[in-house]
Design a protein around this motif. Structure first.
Motif, PDB file in Angstrom:
ATOM      1  N   LEU A   1      -1.281  -9.571  12.214  1.00 16.35           N
ATOM      2  CA  LEU A   1      -1.223 -10.695  11.272  1.00 16.35           C
ATOM      3  C   LEU A   1      -1.315 -10.192   9.832  1.00 16.35           C
ATOM      4  O   LEU A   1      -0.515 -10.575   8.968  1.00 16.35           O
ATOM      5  CB  LEU A   1      -2.370 -11.665  11.566  1.00 16.35           C
ATOM      6  CG  LEU A   1      -2.685 -12.713  10.484  1.00 16.35           C
ATOM      7  CD1 LEU A   1      -1.577 -13.754  10.408  1.00 16.35           C
ATOM      8  CD2 LEU A   1      -4.036 -13.384  10.766  1.00 16.35           C
ATOM      9  N   GLN A   2      -2.282  -9.339   9.573  1.00 14.93           N
ATOM     10  CA  GLN A   2      -2.479  -8.822   8.222  1.00 14.93           C
ATOM     11  C   GLN A   2      -1.286  -8.000   7.751  1.00 14.93           C
ATOM     12  O   GLN A   2      -0.867  -8.102   6.594  1.00 14.93           O
ATOM     13  CB  GLN A   2      -3.759  -7.979   8.186  1.00 14.93           C
ATOM     14  CG  GLN A   2      -5.024  -8.795   8.418  1.00 14.93           C
ATOM     15  CD  GLN A   2      -6.227  -7.935   8.748  1.00 14.93           C
ATOM     16  OE1 GLN A   2      -6.102  -6.815   9.243  1.00 14.93           O
ATOM     17  NE2 GLN A   2      -7.420  -8.451   8.478  1.00 14.93           N
ATOM     18  N   ALA A   3      -0.717  -7.200   8.657  1.00 11.45           N
ATOM     19  CA  ALA A   3       0.446  -6.393   8.293  1.00 11.45           C
ATOM     20  C   ALA A   3       1.654  -7.273   7.975  1.00 11.45           C
ATOM     21  O   ALA A   3       2.410  -6.996   7.034  1.00 11.45           O
ATOM     22  CB  ALA A   3       0.779  -5.424   9.432  1.00 11.45           C
ATOM     23  N   ARG A   4       1.833  -8.342   8.735  1.00 11.18           N
ATOM     24  CA  ARG A   4       2.956  -9.242   8.472  1.00 11.18           C
ATOM     25  C   ARG A   4       2.747 -10.002   7.156  1.00 11.18           C
ATOM     26  O   ARG A   4       3.696 -10.208   6.391  1.00 11.18           O
ATOM     27  CB  ARG A   4       3.131 -10.215   9.641  1.00 11.18           C
ATOM     28  CG  ARG A   4       3.692  -9.562  10.906  1.00 11.18           C
ATOM     29  CD  ARG A   4       3.847 -10.547  12.053  1.00 11.18           C
ATOM     30  NE  ARG A   4       4.360  -9.944  13.264  1.00 11.18           N
ATOM     31  CZ  ARG A   4       5.644  -9.782  13.563  1.00 11.18           C
ATOM     32  NH1 ARG A   4       6.584 -10.195  12.711  1.00 11.18           N
ATOM     33  NH2 ARG A   4       6.019  -9.221  14.708  1.00 11.18           N
ATOM     34  N   LEU A   5       1.506 -10.427   6.896  1.00 15.42           N
ATOM     35  CA  LEU A   5       1.218 -11.083   5.619  1.00 15.42           C
ATOM     36  C   LEU A   5       1.443 -10.113   4.456  1.00 15.42           C
ATOM     37  O   LEU A   5       1.889 -10.513   3.373  1.00 15.42           O
ATOM     38  CB  LEU A   5      -0.221 -11.593   5.599  1.00 15.42           C
ATOM     39  CG  LEU A   5      -0.525 -12.800   6.496  1.00 15.42           C
ATOM     40  CD1 LEU A   5      -2.035 -13.028   6.592  1.00 15.42           C
ATOM     41  CD2 LEU A   5       0.167 -14.060   5.952  1.00 15.42           C
ATOM     42  N   ARG A   6       1.162  -8.848   4.700  1.00 14.79           N
ATOM     43  CA  ARG A   6       1.366  -7.839   3.653  1.00 14.79           C
ATOM     44  C   ARG A   6       2.848  -7.662   3.344  1.00 14.79           C
ATOM     45  O   ARG A   6       3.227  -7.398   2.208  1.00 14.79           O
ATOM     46  CB  ARG A   6       0.757  -6.509   4.114  1.00 14.79           C
ATOM     47  CG  ARG A   6       0.539  -5.521   2.969  1.00 14.79           C
ATOM     48  CD  ARG A   6      -0.138  -4.260   3.461  1.00 14.79           C
ATOM     49  NE  ARG A   6      -0.546  -3.426   2.340  1.00 14.79           N
ATOM     50  CZ  ARG A   6      -0.944  -2.176   2.437  1.00 14.79           C
ATOM     51  NH1 ARG A   6      -0.996  -1.603   3.627  1.00 14.79           N
ATOM     52  NH2 ARG A   6      -1.306  -1.496   1.379  1.00 14.79           N
ATOM     53  N   GLN A   7       3.700  -7.810   4.362  1.00 17.99           N
ATOM     54  CA  GLN A   7       5.146  -7.733   4.135  1.00 17.99           C
ATOM     55  C   GLN A   7       5.612  -8.814   3.161  1.00 17.99           C
ATOM     56  O   GLN A   7       6.597  -8.636   2.432  1.00 17.99           O
ATOM     57  CB  GLN A   7       5.895  -7.873   5.459  1.00 17.99           C
ATOM     58  CG  GLN A   7       5.725  -6.695   6.406  1.00 17.99           C
ATOM     59  CD  GLN A   7       6.434  -6.927   7.732  1.00 17.99           C
ATOM     60  OE1 GLN A   7       7.233  -7.859   7.875  1.00 17.99           O
ATOM     61  NE2 GLN A   7       6.136  -6.079   8.723  1.00 17.99           N
ATOM     62  N   LEU A   8       4.888  -9.936   3.141  1.00 14.96           N
ATOM     63  CA  LEU A   8       5.224 -11.063   2.260  1.00 14.96           C
ATOM     64  C   LEU A   8       4.400 -11.043   0.972  1.00 14.96           C
ATOM     65  O   LEU A   8       4.399 -12.020   0.221  1.00 14.96           O
ATOM     66  CB  LEU A   8       4.987 -12.388   2.999  1.00 14.96           C
ATOM     67  CG  LEU A   8       5.783 -12.586   4.298  1.00 14.96           C
ATOM     68  CD1 LEU A   8       5.380 -13.900   4.966  1.00 14.96           C
ATOM     69  CD2 LEU A   8       7.285 -12.557   4.024  1.00 14.96           C
TER      70      LEU A   8
END
Length: 302
Positions: free
Chosen positions: A109-116
């Protein structure tokens, strides 16, 4: 009665010994180069300014967006999705991830939010207030109910807008971003240690002089929170319990210390200590060790 009194005295004596012979080390045990721990009965080394009092390996560790734990299967690498799988959520509004959760799904989740550009630090696998704020920002941006928790609709939309994180995205070697300092860190000379961001800031009169990534104890051997003082220092020290090296140790709470960890340097947040605050930048910590004095404040906070 005499026998009963003798038994009670024996139990108390055993408990006292147990308190003395404890400490902290890397959670995987004493493999060479693992993070070490204080404890035992120190022999007052020449590099130490005072004797250690020992520490408890059974109490104290760290949390928030940075609390290490045993990895759980990632949702992206799990078996084919089912109605209850995070990668194929049901229509239920029940929270799939929320404050206090700690697993590899949260790391994803955190990695995907970081992509954004909605999560500005290295993924930790722990769902704390920072993650909650990032989720709320995503929900607000996309017109979803702002709950700060991840329900099926939030997760499904996030999956559709991002790609599966790479290994480097899940566990990058980047330096963690500092939190706003705890108010107790704003005066004097302070080792300001945040479990929320997994950072240590060396501060003097409210100004950050230097900062470090740090790692804490596991759930079963947590790093104690609160306000302490540097009790004593040892440039070279070996755990008397786990027999692992603890260079540049600065003890602050009954055997718990800030010290360099070769295990942290090698494995990052895949491991944990048994209560100590591990630092992975040896050269930088060596410079800090020369600046910190016994009696300087230590604040461990969320």
């Amino acid at each position: 009665m005499k026998r009963s009194s003798a038994i009670r005295r024996a139990v108390l004596a055993a408990a006292a010994v147990a308190l003395v012979v404890t400490g902290c080390t890397d959670r995987t045990g004493g493999s060479g180069g693992g993070s070490g721990g204080g404890g035992g009965t120190p022999q007052s080394p020449a590099s130490a300014s005072a004797p250690a009092t020992g520490g408890s390996a059974s109490d104290g560790s760290g949390g928030s967006d940075g609390k290490p734990s045993s990895p759980a299967p990632s949702s992206s690498s799990a078996a084919p999705s089912s109605p209850s799988s995070p990668s194929s959520p049901s229509s239920s509004a029940e929270a799939l991830m929320k404050d206090g959760d700690e697993n590899e799904q949260v790391r994803e989740l955190q990695a995907r939010l970081r992509q954004l550009d909605l999560f500005d630090r290295a993924p930790t696998g722990f769902y704390g207030s920072i993650t909650g704020k990032s989720v709320a920002a995503f929900q607000k941006r996309r017109g979803l109910p702002v709950t700060s928790t991840v329900d099926a609709a939030t997760w499904e939309l996030l999956l559709s807008l991002t790609k599966e994180p790479t290994a480097d995205e899940l566990k990058p070697s980047t330096t963690n971003k500092l939190d706003t300092p705890d108010p107790r860190c704003m005066t004097g000379r302070v080792l300001c240690i945040s479990k929320e961001s997994r950072t240590l800031a060396w501060m003097i009169d409210g100004k950050v002089v230097s900062s470090f990534d740090v790692r804490f104890g596991s759930e079963n051997t947590p790093t104690r929170e609160g306000e302490f003082k540097v009790e004593w220092k040892a440039r070279e020290w070996t755990s008397t319990i786990y027999h692992t090296p603890m260079p540049y140790s600065m003890f602050f709470s009954r055997g718990q210390a800030v010290h360099y960890s070769a295990d942290f340097a090698a494995r990052g947040y895949a491991g944990a200590s048994h209560g100590c605050v591990n630092v992975r930048d040896r050269a930088k910590l060596a410079a800090l060790f020369d600046q910190v004095k016994p009696g300087d404040k230590v604040v461990v906070h969320w």
